[in-house]
Write a protein that holds these residues in place. Structure first.
Motif, mmCIF file in Angstrom:
data_model
loop_
_atom_site.group_PDB
_atom_site.id
_atom_site.type_symbol
_atom_site.label_atom_id
_atom_site.label_comp_id
_atom_site.label_asym_id
_atom_site.label_seq_id
_atom_site.Cartn_x
_atom_site.Cartn_y
_atom_site.Cartn_z
ATOM 1 N N UNK A 31 0.849 -1.192 0.000
ATOM 2 C CA UNK A 31 0.000 0.000 0.000
ATOM 3 C C UNK A 31 0.887 1.245 0.000
ATOM 4 N N UNK A 32 0.471 2.265 -0.718
ATOM 5 C CA UNK A 32 1.284 3.482 -0.868
ATOM 6 C C UNK A 32 1.549 4.216 0.446
ATOM 7 N N UNK A 33 0.732 4.016 1.450
ATOM 8 C CA UNK A 33 0.927 4.711 2.740
ATOM 9 C C UNK A 33 1.686 3.865 3.760
ATOM 10 N N UNK A 34 2.320 2.815 3.315
ATOM 11 C CA UNK A 34 3.050 1.944 4.232
ATOM 12 C C UNK A 34 4.318 2.625 4.718
ATOM 13 N N UNK A 35 4.591 2.454 5.999
ATOM 14 C CA UNK A 35 5.797 2.997 6.608
ATOM 15 C C UNK A 35 5.555 3.297 8.069
ATOM 16 N N UNK A 36 6.569 3.208 8.874
ATOM 17 C CA UNK A 36 6.422 3.511 10.292
ATOM 18 C C UNK A 36 5.584 2.479 11.017
ATOM 19 N N UNK A 37 4.477 2.945 11.615
ATOM 20 C CA UNK A 37 3.643 2.080 12.443
ATOM 21 C C UNK A 37 2.563 1.326 11.666
#
Length: 125
Positions: A31-37
């Motif tokens: 998913x394009x918003x993947x990252x961090x938490x």
């Protein structure tokens, strides 16, 4: 009222690592918003399998149930034995006990969540 399921989210200690495991296993894109938490994979019709970081995450202890699984995912495969071999090579593990191994196999993902693989109708067992 009609609701449409848009996401299923799993708690875990490392969202990107768990997304990488399921991404390799399913071929679904990140998913394009993947990252961090948070990390997610985008499936058919936009359904997202999400992985969210939870401090102090305690993985389920299937099959003993000391820490019960709150949900599990099911996947169809063409070849049960081949799928188990590929998934364990990616980091899954096989827990003790094998309920109905002729129909499905229970595995644990790298964060300890149980999931099942079943023979696709018409596929090899």
């Amino acid at each position: 009222m009609q609701m449409r399921l848009t996401a299923v989210n799993l708690d875990c200690p490392d969202p990107l690592a768990l997304a990488a495991f399921y991404g390799k296993a399913t071929g679904l894109p990140l998913h394009e918003r993947s990252g961090g938490d948070f990390a997610g994979l985008v499936g058919e019709h936009g359904l997202v399998i999400g992985f969210q970081k939870v401090a102090g995450h305690r993985p389920p202890t299937w099959p003993d149930g000391e820490v019960p699984p709150q949900l599990h995912l099911d996947f169809d495969v063409d070849d049960l034995d081949g799928a188990v071999a590929e998934l364990t090579a990616l980091g899954a593990s096989v827990p003790p006990g094998r309920p109905r191994p002729d129909l499905w196999r229970v595995l644990l993902d790298p964060a300890g969540h149980p999931f099942c693989v079943s023979a696709r109708r018409g596929g090899a067992a």
